[in-house]
Every structure is written in structure tokens, then in C-alpha cells.
Design a protein around this motif. Structure first.
Motif, short mmCIF file in Angstrom:
data_model
loop_
_atom_site.label_atom_id
_atom_site.label_comp_id
_atom_site.label_asym_id
_atom_site.label_seq_id
_atom_site.Cartn_x
_atom_site.Cartn_y
_atom_site.Cartn_z
N CYS A 93 0.90 -1.15 0.00
CA CYS A 93 0.00 0.00 0.00
C CYS A 93 0.93 1.20 0.00
N GLY A 94 1.23 1.72 -1.19
CA GLY A 94 2.29 2.71 -1.31
C GLY A 94 3.62 2.04 -1.03
N ALA A 95 4.40 2.61 -0.11
CA ALA A 95 5.70 2.05 0.25
C ALA A 95 5.61 1.18 1.50
N ARG A 96 4.42 0.78 1.88
CA ARG A 96 4.22 0.00 3.11
C ARG A 96 3.57 -1.34 2.81
N VAL A 97 3.53 -2.21 3.84
CA VAL A 97 3.00 -3.56 3.70
C VAL A 97 1.82 -3.74 4.66
N VAL A 98 0.77 -4.39 4.16
CA VAL A 98 -0.44 -4.65 4.94
C VAL A 98 -0.27 -5.97 5.71
N VAL A 99 -0.52 -5.92 7.01
CA VAL A 99 -0.47 -7.12 7.86
C VAL A 99 -1.75 -7.18 8.68
N ARG A 110 -10.33 -12.01 -3.46
CA ARG A 110 -11.35 -12.29 -2.44
C ARG A 110 -10.76 -12.21 -1.04
N GLU A 111 -9.60 -12.84 -0.84
CA GLU A 111 -9.00 -12.86 0.50
C GLU A 111 -8.55 -11.47 0.94
N LEU A 112 -8.08 -10.64 0.03
CA LEU A 112 -7.70 -9.27 0.39
C LEU A 112 -8.90 -8.48 0.92
N VAL A 113 -10.06 -8.63 0.29
CA VAL A 113 -11.28 -7.96 0.76
C VAL A 113 -11.69 -8.53 2.11
N GLU A 114 -11.72 -9.86 2.22
CA GLU A 114 -12.19 -10.51 3.44
C GLU A 114 -11.31 -10.20 4.65
N GLU A 115 -9.98 -10.18 4.46
CA GLU A 115 -9.07 -10.08 5.60
C GLU A 115 -8.47 -8.70 5.81
N ALA A 116 -8.47 -7.85 4.78
CA ALA A 116 -7.82 -6.54 4.93
C ALA A 116 -8.68 -5.38 4.45
N GLY A 117 -9.86 -5.64 3.89
CA GLY A 117 -10.66 -4.55 3.34
C GLY A 117 -9.94 -3.87 2.19
N ALA A 118 -9.16 -4.65 1.42
CA ALA A 118 -8.29 -4.09 0.38
C ALA A 118 -8.69 -4.57 -1.01
N ASP A 163 -9.78 -0.02 1.08
CA ASP A 163 -11.07 0.62 0.79
C ASP A 163 -12.00 0.64 1.98
N GLY A 164 -11.77 -0.25 2.93
CA GLY A 164 -12.70 -0.37 4.05
C GLY A 164 -12.13 -1.26 5.12
N VAL A 165 -12.99 -2.02 5.73
CA VAL A 165 -12.60 -2.92 6.81
C VAL A 165 -12.76 -4.37 6.33
N PRO A 166 -12.11 -5.32 6.99
CA PRO A 166 -12.27 -6.72 6.61
C PRO A 166 -13.74 -7.13 6.67
N THR A 167 -14.17 -7.93 5.70
CA THR A 167 -15.57 -8.38 5.69
C THR A 167 -15.80 -9.54 6.63
N ASN A 168 -14.75 -10.26 7.01
CA ASN A 168 -14.85 -11.37 7.98
C ASN A 168 -16.06 -12.27 7.72
N PRO A 169 -16.11 -12.96 6.56
CA PRO A 169 -17.27 -13.82 6.28
C PRO A 169 -17.31 -15.01 7.24
#
Length: 193
Positions: free
Chosen positions: A62-68, A95-103, A146-152
Motif C-alpha cells: 500500500c504505497g511504500a508500506r505492507v499490509v499485515v 477475495r482474500e484481500l477484501v475478506e481479511e484486509a478490506g483491500a 477501501d474499508g474494513v475486513p468483511t470477515n465472512p
């Protein structure tokens, strides 16, 4: 189908030791036992056969950073997870990026490596997954939060998403699992993050 056993060629046309990766990241490249599933795993930089990939994880830039991420059990991890039936690998990542990172995944990705797992038991954990050999694929990709994890239901219950400089992300992950932290370090050493 590939048979269980040590995978001698670890990718990029040369064994990992010729690149110095195995010596630089000995914990990552060591043959290990994953007690949570009784899986014997070995990491290598070779891209695995598509049909044998059961899990996909993203070193999400995400830019010059990493999402964890961190879940409600305290596990720290890179976003990703299990492939669904007939799902292309890139769709698993999306799918997993949306579910776990809202990305949202922005474009394609660069392969980092994969764990080759030798799975116990007579059959796979889910009918569509490869068995007795399966791969956990890791790649670097650009994302936008874009948002928060959807956590299905049935998935991880992600309670924290951080966007950190690569070395800080690697240290944060390593405090829970050194191999995952080393994946971020390897991606950085290869100039991917």
C-alpha cells in the motif's frame, strides 16, 4: 501429480543456495513441521503448478508500506487463505484481500515463493484441494485499502489491519511467526517491496 519428498530445484533456474536465499533466511528455507495440520513444509522461490496451489497469501503493498493482519486468536499474518472450488489463483487473492484486509488488488502480482506441503491423512481437508502435496503461494501486489475486513462466516475473524514499513511489518509478523516475517524480508531483498 507430484509425489511427496524434497523438492530439489527451488526456483529461478538455480537452487536457492546459489542465490544465497537459503543461507540468508535459514528459518524460512528449513524443512519444518506445521503442528496445526501435521504438515511437513519446505519453502522455495519456484512458482508451483497451478493445480497444486491450495492457499494464496499476498505481501500487499500500500504505497511504500505492507499490509499485515491479526485475528481474534492473536495470529499475525499476511492477508490470504484457502482457494475455493474452480477459483483462479488471482481471484483467491482478490477475495482474500477484501475478506481479511478490506483491500482491493490493483493489477497483477510478482511471485515470491511457496511452501510445498506434504499433507497427512487419506484425503484433503476440503474435497477440491490438492492432496497429498499442496502449495501455499506467496506473491507481492499493490493494493488499496477501501474499508474494513468483511470477515465472512467460516473465515478468519480479523480484528486488526496495519499498514507498516516493510522491515517493521516483518518484525511485527516475526514476533508471532518468523517464517512469515522472513517472506516479507525476502520480498524486500529481491526489491519487490
Amino acid at each position: 501429480m507430484e509425489s511427496p519428498g524434497r523438492h530439489p530445484d527451488l526456483g529461478y533456474g538455480k537452487p536457492a543456495h546459489e542465490h544465497g536465499w537459503a543461507e540468508r533466511f535459514p528459518v524460512l528455507f528449513a524443512r519444518s513441521q506445521w503442528n496445526w495440520g501435521g504438515i511437513t513444509a519446505q519453502f522455495g522461490p519456484a512458482e508451483p503448478p497451478d493445480a497444486l496451489v491450495g492457499n494464496v497469501h499476498i505481501v500487499a503493498r500500500c504505497g511504500a508500506r505492507v499490509v499485515v493482519c491479526r485475528n481474534d486468536l492473536g495470529w499475525r499474518f499476511l492477508p490470504g487463505g484457502t482457494r475455493e472450488p474452480d477459483e483462479p489463483i488471482i481471484e483467491t487473492a482478490r477475495r482474500e484481500l477484501v475478506e481479511e484486509a478490506g483491500a482491493t488488488l490493483l493489477g497483477g502480482w510478482r511471485h515470491v515463493g511457496a511452501f510445498r506441503g506434504e499433507l497427512p491423512g487419506a484425503g484433503p481437508y476440503r474435497p477440491h484441494l490438492p492432496h497429498p502435496v499442496s502449495y501455499w503461494l506467496y506473491a507481492v501486489a499493490d493494493v488499496r485499502i477501501d474499508g474494513v475486513p468483511t470477515n465472512p462466516p467460516g473465515g478468519e475473524n480479523v480484528v486488526e489491519v496495519r499498514v507498516l514499513p516493510a522491515e517493521v511489518a516483518a518484525a511485527w509478523l516475526s514476533s508471532y511467526d518468523e517464517q512469515t516475517g522472513d517472506i516479507v524480508r525476502l520480498a524486500a531483498a529481491r526489491g519487490l517491496v
